[in-house]
Design a protein around this motif. Structure first.
Motif, PDB file in Angstrom:
ATOM      1  N   TYR A 150      10.638   7.061 -11.852  1.00  0.00           N
ATOM      2  CA  TYR A 150       9.303   6.528 -11.558  1.00  0.00           C
ATOM      3  C   TYR A 150       9.452   5.250 -10.736  1.00  0.00           C
ATOM      4  N   PRO A 151       9.127   5.317  -9.437  1.00  0.00           N
ATOM      5  CA  PRO A 151       9.322   4.143  -8.583  1.00  0.00           C
ATOM      6  C   PRO A 151       8.196   3.124  -8.709  1.00  0.00           C
ATOM      7  N   ILE A 152       8.556   1.877  -8.796  1.00  0.00           N
ATOM      8  CA  ILE A 152       7.576   0.794  -8.664  1.00  0.00           C
ATOM      9  C   ILE A 152       8.097  -0.173  -7.604  1.00  0.00           C
ATOM     10  N   SER A 153       7.191  -0.876  -6.970  1.00  0.00           N
ATOM     11  CA  SER A 153       7.633  -1.881  -6.003  1.00  0.00           C
ATOM     12  C   SER A 153       7.757  -3.227  -6.698  1.00  0.00           C
ATOM     13  N   ILE A 154       6.657  -3.641  -7.338  1.00  0.00           N
ATOM     14  CA  ILE A 154       6.703  -4.840  -8.179  1.00  0.00           C
ATOM     15  C   ILE A 154       6.379  -4.434  -9.615  1.00  0.00           C
ATOM     16  N   GLY A 155       5.366  -3.610  -9.777  1.00  0.00           N
ATOM     17  CA  GLY A 155       5.014  -3.145 -11.119  1.00  0.00           C
ATOM     18  C   GLY A 155       3.882  -3.952 -11.744  1.00  0.00           C
ATOM     19  N   ARG A 156       3.163  -4.700 -10.912  1.00  0.00           N
ATOM     20  CA  ARG A 156       2.015  -5.460 -11.422  1.00  0.00           C
ATOM     21  C   ARG A 156       0.718  -4.686 -11.219  1.00  0.00           C
ATOM     22  N   PRO A 213      -5.186  -8.941  -2.000  1.00  0.00           N
ATOM     23  CA  PRO A 213      -6.147  -8.615  -3.055  1.00  0.00           C
ATOM     24  C   PRO A 213      -6.440  -9.874  -3.875  1.00  0.00           C
ATOM     25  N   ASP A 214      -7.190  -9.739  -4.945  1.00  0.00           N
ATOM     26  CA  ASP A 214      -7.543 -10.892  -5.775  1.00  0.00           C
ATOM     27  C   ASP A 214      -6.314 -11.657  -6.255  1.00  0.00           C
ATOM     28  N   LEU A 215      -5.261 -10.916  -6.594  1.00  0.00           N
ATOM     29  CA  LEU A 215      -4.048 -11.564  -7.102  1.00  0.00           C
ATOM     30  C   LEU A 215      -2.918 -11.419  -6.086  1.00  0.00           C
ATOM     31  N   GLY A 265       1.242  -9.109  -6.342  1.00  0.00           N
ATOM     32  CA  GLY A 265       1.555  -7.695  -6.168  1.00  0.00           C
ATOM     33  C   GLY A 265       2.390  -7.448  -4.929  1.00  0.00           C
ATOM     34  N   SER A 266       2.795  -6.199  -4.762  1.00  0.00           N
ATOM     35  CA  SER A 266       3.596  -5.798  -3.619  1.00  0.00           C
ATOM     36  C   SER A 266       2.695  -5.359  -2.473  1.00  0.00           C
ATOM     37  N   VAL A 267       2.961  -5.899  -1.292  1.00  0.00           N
ATOM     38  CA  VAL A 267       2.188  -5.514  -0.109  1.00  0.00           C
ATOM     39  C   VAL A 267       2.291  -4.001   0.082  1.00  0.00           C
ATOM     40  N   THR A 313      -6.355 -17.075  -9.177  1.00  0.00           N
ATOM     41  CA  THR A 313      -7.553 -17.480  -9.919  1.00  0.00           C
ATOM     42  C   THR A 313      -8.160 -16.365 -10.751  1.00  0.00           C
ATOM     43  N   ASP A 314      -8.207 -15.166 -10.193  1.00  0.00           N
ATOM     44  CA  ASP A 314      -8.915 -14.090 -10.888  1.00  0.00           C
ATOM     45  C   ASP A 314      -8.254 -13.649 -12.194  1.00  0.00           C
ATOM     46  N   LEU A 315      -7.028 -14.098 -12.406  1.00  0.00           N
ATOM     47  CA  LEU A 315      -6.412 -13.824 -13.711  1.00  0.00           C
ATOM     48  C   LEU A 315      -7.265 -14.374 -14.848  1.00  0.00           C
ATOM     49  N   LEU A 347      -8.901  -2.624 -18.131  1.00  0.00           N
ATOM     50  CA  LEU A 347      -8.898  -1.335 -17.464  1.00  0.00           C
ATOM     51  C   LEU A 347      -9.873  -1.430 -16.312  1.00  0.00           C
ATOM     52  N   PHE A 348      -9.496  -0.863 -15.178  1.00  0.00           N
ATOM     53  CA  PHE A 348     -10.467  -0.776 -14.083  1.00  0.00           C
ATOM     54  C   PHE A 348     -11.126   0.597 -14.107  1.00  0.00           C
ATOM     55  N   PHE A 349     -12.441   0.588 -14.040  1.00  0.00           N
ATOM     56  CA  PHE A 349     -13.173   1.836 -13.821  1.00  0.00           C
ATOM     57  C   PHE A 349     -13.767   1.719 -12.415  1.00  0.00           C
ATOM     58  N   GLU A 359     -13.742   8.624  -8.988  1.00  0.00           N
ATOM     59  CA  GLU A 359     -12.949   7.392  -8.964  1.00  0.00           C
ATOM     60  C   GLU A 359     -12.011   7.400  -7.745  1.00  0.00           C
ATOM     61  N   TYR A 360     -11.795   6.209  -7.174  1.00  0.00           N
ATOM     62  CA  TYR A 360     -10.864   6.105  -6.034  1.00  0.00           C
ATOM     63  C   TYR A 360      -9.447   5.867  -6.540  1.00  0.00           C
ATOM     64  N   ARG A 361      -9.274   5.551  -7.807  1.00  0.00           N
ATOM     65  CA  ARG A 361      -7.980   5.129  -8.343  1.00  0.00           C
ATOM     66  C   ARG A 361      -8.181   5.011  -9.846  1.00  0.00           C
TER      67      ARG A 361
HETATM   68  C1  LIG Z   1      -7.485  -9.745 -12.222  1.00  0.00           C
HETATM   69  C2  LIG Z   1      -7.048  -8.632 -11.364  1.00  0.00           C
HETATM   70  C3  LIG Z   1      -7.596  -8.475 -10.101  1.00  0.00           C
HETATM   71  C4  LIG Z   1      -7.195  -7.444  -9.266  1.00  0.00           C
HETATM   72  N1  LIG Z   1      -7.750  -7.348  -8.014  1.00  0.00           N
HETATM   73  C5  LIG Z   1      -7.332  -6.354  -7.183  1.00  0.00           C
HETATM   74  C6  LIG Z   1      -7.842  -6.269  -5.855  1.00  0.00           C
HETATM   75  O1  LIG Z   1      -8.618  -7.090  -5.396  1.00  0.00           O
HETATM   76  N2  LIG Z   1      -7.426  -5.237  -5.075  1.00  0.00           N
HETATM   77  C7  LIG Z   1      -6.527  -4.333  -5.528  1.00  0.00           C
HETATM   78  O2  LIG Z   1      -6.170  -3.438  -4.747  1.00  0.00           O
HETATM   79  N3  LIG Z   1      -6.016  -4.400  -6.753  1.00  0.00           N
HETATM   80  C8  LIG Z   1      -6.393  -5.384  -7.604  1.00  0.00           C
HETATM   81  N4  LIG Z   1      -5.833  -5.460  -8.870  1.00  0.00           N
HETATM   82  C9  LIG Z   1      -4.887  -4.437  -9.323  1.00  0.00           C
HETATM   83  C10 LIG Z   1      -3.393  -4.793  -9.095  1.00  0.00           C
HETATM   84  O3  LIG Z   1      -3.105  -6.057  -9.551  1.00  0.00           O
HETATM   85  C11 LIG Z   1      -2.985  -4.744  -7.636  1.00  0.00           C
HETATM   86  O4  LIG Z   1      -3.393  -3.558  -7.004  1.00  0.00           O
HETATM   87  C12 LIG Z   1      -1.483  -4.881  -7.463  1.00  0.00           C
HETATM   88  O5  LIG Z   1      -1.216  -5.213  -6.136  1.00  0.00           O
HETATM   89  C13 LIG Z   1      -0.738  -3.592  -7.811  1.00  0.00           C
HETATM   90  O6  LIG Z   1       0.538  -3.834  -8.290  1.00  0.00           O
HETATM   91  P1  LIG Z   1       1.844  -3.907  -7.365  1.00  0.00           P
HETATM   92  O7  LIG Z   1       1.433  -4.400  -6.051  1.00  0.00           O
HETATM   93  O8  LIG Z   1       2.880  -4.641  -8.108  1.00  0.00           O
HETATM   94  O9  LIG Z   1       2.216  -2.402  -7.109  1.00  0.00           O
HETATM   95  P2  LIG Z   1       3.205  -1.455  -7.922  1.00  0.00           P
HETATM   96  O10 LIG Z   1       2.828  -1.495  -9.349  1.00  0.00           O
HETATM   97  O11 LIG Z   1       4.586  -1.799  -7.544  1.00  0.00           O
HETATM   98  O12 LIG Z   1       2.779  -0.109  -7.251  1.00  0.00           O
HETATM   99  C14 LIG Z   1       1.561   0.505  -7.500  1.00  0.00           C
HETATM  100  C15 LIG Z   1       1.820   2.004  -7.743  1.00  0.00           C
HETATM  101  O13 LIG Z   1       2.220   2.620  -6.507  1.00  0.00           O
HETATM  102  C16 LIG Z   1       3.367   3.429  -6.710  1.00  0.00           C
HETATM  103  N5  LIG Z   1       4.468   2.872  -5.925  1.00  0.00           N
HETATM  104  C17 LIG Z   1       4.790   1.573  -5.813  1.00  0.00           C
HETATM  105  N6  LIG Z   1       5.819   1.413  -4.982  1.00  0.00           N
HETATM  106  C18 LIG Z   1       6.167   2.638  -4.560  1.00  0.00           C
HETATM  107  C19 LIG Z   1       7.159   3.098  -3.654  1.00  0.00           C
HETATM  108  N7  LIG Z   1       7.944   2.247  -3.007  1.00  0.00           N
HETATM  109  N8  LIG Z   1       7.245   4.426  -3.429  1.00  0.00           N
HETATM  110  C20 LIG Z   1       6.401   5.279  -4.049  1.00  0.00           C
HETATM  111  N9  LIG Z   1       5.437   4.888  -4.893  1.00  0.00           N
HETATM  112  C21 LIG Z   1       5.321   3.570  -5.149  1.00  0.00           C
HETATM  113  C22 LIG Z   1       3.707   3.416  -8.153  1.00  0.00           C
HETATM  114  O14 LIG Z   1       3.249   4.587  -8.734  1.00  0.00           O
HETATM  115  C23 LIG Z   1       2.953   2.239  -8.717  1.00  0.00           C
HETATM  116  O15 LIG Z   1       2.430   2.515  -9.958  1.00  0.00           O
HETATM  117  C24 LIG Z   1      -6.221  -6.523  -9.706  1.00  0.00           C
HETATM  118  C25 LIG Z   1      -5.652  -6.671 -10.984  1.00  0.00           C
HETATM  119  C26 LIG Z   1      -6.048  -7.710 -11.801  1.00  0.00           C
HETATM  120  C27 LIG Z   1      -5.397  -7.842 -13.132  1.00  0.00           C
END
Ligand SMILES: Cc1cc2nc3c(=O)[nH]c(=O)nc-3n(C[C@H](O)[C@H](O)[C@H](O)COP(=O)(O)OP(=O)(O)OC[C@H]3O[C@@H](n4cnc5c(N)ncnc54)[C@H](O)[C@@H]3O)c2cc1C
Ligand SMILES: Cc1cc2nc3c(=O)[nH]c(=O)nc-3n(C[C@H](O)[C@H](O)[C@H](O)COP(=O)(O)OP(=O)(O)OC[C@H]3O[C@@H](n4cnc5c(N)ncnc54)[C@H](O)[C@@H]3O)c2cc1C
Lengths: 541, 541
Positions: B104-110, B173-175, B178-180, B390-392, B404-406, B483-485
């Motif tokens: 299960y790949p994650i980039s950052i996992g946030r 995004p708000d936070l 995360g990983s670009v 800030t949005d944390l 949870l996001f709906f 839902e979009y996500r």
């Molecule tokens: C308070 C708050 C506000 C938020 N506001 C926003 C917002 O404004 N906009 C928004 O979009 N999100 C928002 N989020 C959701 C989330 O925080 C972000 O989307 C965040 O950027 C996602 O985590 P990440 O970048 O670490 O991605 P990851 O968790 O690393 O990746 C996201 C998913 O993509 C897949 N993935 C990642 N990397 C790879 C790879 N290299 N190859 C294949 N699959 C991969 C995985 O399945 C993973 O679960 C918010 C969350 C919180 C708590």
């Protein structure tokens, strides 16, 4: 060079005997229904056993490529079928799977310069979707969108918008007779802010090569009332949920698109103008002036730099009028638009004027300063989404004027533009063609559109045209440029330039092809993608 | 409810014995190289056999979902592996194929609110790509683009742009943690003109589930000098030649993305402001005011309507401060920006003011009118591409605040917005949650973002949160919204709402999945897509 066949008509699909073919056609007619009489009409299936007629733009053939490159018979079909519904399309696809007969879908078939209506594999059955499936299914004035069937042309859509009284623009390519849906599937371009036709689509319905129908994006959500009607968000949001698959059905042979949604631009005030410059050597600098303005969206659309030969051809000038008078330089020009409220147009125009002030003798030409017959007026229309046919005229530069598009992509900078220009210039001179280049300059990339006009009745000229194209594809690939689109007979060569990591991209394409089209019946060879049974043996060309 | 396992750690992947797993891990460590010592460090493979720690945003776990929905152990991994190169990723993928261990790949996992770092299948091996593959590979100031590895966060990219002195913005995004790349693969959104992160990507490198690497778009053209270096048009043109496949690698389990290009916005002058309105019943009309302005791009970004509870939470207000003082209405506000040169900003602001003049007591609030501690200032930063955290703060609305996001999508109109709002309001009341909704209003669709904040240490509250989500997914699907996500554990339910023509879309997804991942090792169950061997028997959950 000439392809072999037994001399009888129609020319058959590879590996299918005349007996089986005849039986298959009878079956196809029965499947699609209709009485004995109706079956011989355009409503059903027409076998391609008459002499080929190249026709002209408005009466283009759907039997072969009107702008044939080699022999007129090379990319000829065995028959054309005219479905009247999505169910008909499914039936045809299932029939093709049964007989392993390649089918080749067109929406209108005016893909001139890229293969017209012609299938890659000789003897394929062309599915002419546009003739009977040609409805504008919906225009949503508030959502600024529409849903169309394959046969809707730019003229049709424009008319529907006008009739409905919507305050919306469509976006049209140079010629208005193409299919809104077909052009977007080939990732064609236009000249308003919505010029990226695939980028501005929203929602697709696809008949897969197995005959199953799928709706992509939000179309996969059922309508509120259930049943077959349409989900109200289909034309609102492109991506839907899960993998976003629309792109794999463009420039490919993975499915037949039967409905497609498009975004329409809210009508706006506009000013389209030309900036002429007389010296070829300023060309590089002009690209570098355009680049940052384009990135900042000071232009409302993708500016075009056109070599004036194209414009002169359009205005009816003869070759000798242009080239036998060397004291007058052949100018080039930038054509572009600013959109929006007056204050904003003014502000943007000021920025553009200032940027171009460093080009000596650059001249701004506005529509109200030139006679109505001037080419600029046709651009004003196109840049406001009004379809036309003016650009057909540059085909008259040669007798029996046909043409090939050579369309490499580069980054936006003067150096690259110059390098491309030099390659094309050298090869055109070598093979004896005049140059009619245009650069379409998006924020980060340029479509270099070279229009190679040739006389299709002149065998030697055709041979030279193909050689020139093949040389240019190789020359530019060596410099790292790639074509965004190409003639169906040049697809293998172009696809082979996208060969990073031992052709990893083509291997991916082939994996998808074999999964979606296990019998290899849909448009084999399109975009250089051959299904397994053709890769494994059955030869073509 | 609790999932069964043998009580030992790590929890194993389905169908893999402890003996085989141990052997496989030893082999994986050897494959990735490094001495005996290095193998136990973060540079190689870490077995997940310690007690789970939910951590917090900046020290988020990559072992499970910090915001667990059911049991903390439900979506737990067996191990985490840290590749240092694309070759490492290929090796890991081939290893997984050998042992049939889900990865299960994650980039950052946030990905908080959507599943964090957690795999769908318990006992999967998490590939944490970001820890060691975290370089900004290129920023091209002229092309306004960048190329990044998975571990580049918004903070990292922002810093790189600043350090390089480029006149460019990123979109965040708000936070900012995360990983670009990861956010774009989940089709996340931000708040400048480049807020559609997938739409503004350009070029991908993907390790397929078989271990092959492919570059999409212009990246498939070799570099001019040959070899592994990068084609100069990769970040210039999105589509390349042939099928445009990038989209199938988003919200899916078809490949591991190891490099991705993004377009950066030329820096611009900007003004971000709020329009507050005190009466809930004006909400519908406000959406209808925004709609045409948004379609005409009078706003420079996607305006947000936020319920003030979210803002109050951010400013440290307690629940009783807000709800126990009924004489003061809880206001809502629209936050948006205008960009560009002064004249154009003024002109657009004038248009917006005029449009909102019909809303009684609507008030324009500008940043220079409010104290520096005001929430608006954090939006000014976000809307200018400056990352923050800030949005944390609104997570603090509940103790052990998780959420949870709906996120349903609708067309842009007051009626749909009201319908969605009413569904969410009713269900939140029923299950005992406060509402923190926001609408992000693009030209043709709205992302309704409902933030359901719950206490993850309260089992009853968690149960209610899940029930509330499941009810809202069903309620909105009945009305035609999707839902979009979504959270990884709700993916099956959401995917099942996209069921037109007997689940034709999921059948297409499964066809692609089986072709690309014949052994079903990559992220089984992501986006509701299960590979053949899981569909055919091996159970999960
Ligand atoms: C308070 C708050 C506000 C938020 N506001 C926003 C917002 O404004 N906009 C928004 O979009 N999100 C928002 N989020 C959701 C989330 O925080 C972000 O989307 C965040 O950027 C996602 O985590 P990440 O970048 O670490 O991605 P990851 O968790 O690393 O990746 C996201 C998913 O993509 C897949 N993935 C990642 N990397 C790879 C790879 N290299 N190859 C294949 N699959 C991969 C995985 O399945 C993973 O679960 C918010 C969350 C919180 C708590
Ligand atoms: C003078 C001149 C100027 C031109 N200027 C432009 C221009 O500005 N911009 C531009 O983009 N093009 C331009 N062209 C090229 C061409 O005319 C247009 O692109 C035209 O719109 C394409 O033909 P069509 O719309 O009839 O599409 P079709 O020929 O119907 O379709 C194009 C291709 O897409 C595939 N296809 C079509 N329908 C389907 C379907 N339903 N399912 C699956 N696959 C399908 C087929 O393989 C077909 O070959 C120009 C041509 C000329 C001669």
């Amino acid at each position: 060079d000439k392809l072999e066949h037994d001399g009888k008509l129609p020319i058959l699909p590879p590996g299918v005997t005349r007996e089986v073919f005849t039986k298959a056609i009878v079956e196809l007619r029965n499947i699609l229904g209709g009485g004995a009489e109706e079956q011989t009409t355009a409503a059903a299936v027409v076998v391609n056993d008459k002499p080929l007629d190249d026709g002209w733009y408005l009466e283009h053939p759907n039997t072969h490529d009107a702008f044939h490159l080699y022999d007129q018979e090379d990319t000829v079909s065995s028959a054309t079928v005219y479905p009247g519904s999505v169910t008909d399309v499914q039936k045809i696809v299932r029939w093709a799977n049964k007989y392993l007969i390649p089918i080749y879908p067109i929406s209108i078939g005016r893909n001139l310069g890229y293969g017209g209506a012609a299938p890659r594999v000789r003897g394929s059955v062309v599915i002419d979707l546009g003739k009977r499936m040609n409805k504008v299914l919906n225009i949503d004035g508030g959502n600024c969108s529409c849903l169309v069937e394959p046969g809707v042309t730019y003229f049709d859509l424009y008319e529907a918008v006008q009739k409905g009284g919507y305050d919306l623009w469509i976006d049209t390519p140079d010629l208005g007779g193409g299919s809104v849906l077909g052009n977007a599937l080939d990732r064609g371009v236009g000249y308003t802010s919505y010029g990226d036709h695939f980028g501005n689509h929203c929602g697709m319905e696809v008949v897969l090569p197995t005959g199953d129908i799928v709706r992509l994006g939000m179309g996969a959500l059922p309508a509120v009332e259930g049943g077959d009607s349409i989900n109200p968000t289909w034309q609102s949001f492109q991506y839907g949920y899960g993998p976003y698959s629309d792109g794999i059905f463009t420039q490919s042979n993975f499915g037949i698109v039967t409905k497609m949604g498009f975004w329409l631009m809210p009508a706006t005030e506009h000013l389209t103008f030309a900036i002429t410059f007389p010296r070829e050597e300023d060309f590089e600098q002009i690209i570098d002036i355009i680049k940052p303005l384009s990135a900042r969206r000071v232009f409302g659309n993708v500016p075009q730099i056109r070599h004036a030969v194209q414009e002169l051809a359009i205005s009816g000038k003869k070759r000798k009028d242009v080239y036998d008078n060397p004291q007058e330089p052949i100018p080039a020009e930038v054509i572009t638009s600013v959109y929006g409220p007056e204050e904003q147009r003014k502000d943007n125009l000021k920025t553009i004027r200032q940027a171009f002030s460093i080009i000596k003798d650059a001249k701004f030409v506005f529509p109200d300063e030139v006679p109505l017959s001037h080419y600029l007026h046709s651009r004003v229309a196109i840049c406001a989404g009004i379809p036309g046919l003016t650009d057909l005229n540059w085909l008259q530069w040669r007798p029996n004027g046909s043409h090939l598009f050579f369309s490499p992509i580069s980054s936006v900078n003067g150096q690259d533009a110059q390098k491309l220009y030099d390659i094309v210039k050298k090869r055109h001179a070598e093979f004896g063609f005049d140059m009619m280049p245009a650069f379409c300059i998006a924020p980060r990339e340029m479509h270099f559109i070279d229009c190679l006009v040739y006389d299709r009745e002149n065998a030697d000229e055709k041979r030279r045209a193909v050689k020139c194209m093949r040389a240019m594809i190789d020359d530019t690939a060596k410099e790292g440029y790639g074509e965004y689109r190409t003639h169906i007979l040049l697809a293998d060569q172009v696809a082979a330039t996208y060969n990073w990591n031992n052709g990893a991209l083509m291997k991916l394409n082939e994996t998808l092809k074999d999964a979606l089209d296990p019998n290899g019946i849909l448009a084999p060879g399109k975009a250089g993608i051959w299904p397994k049974r053709f890769r494994d043996g059955v030869q073509n060309e």
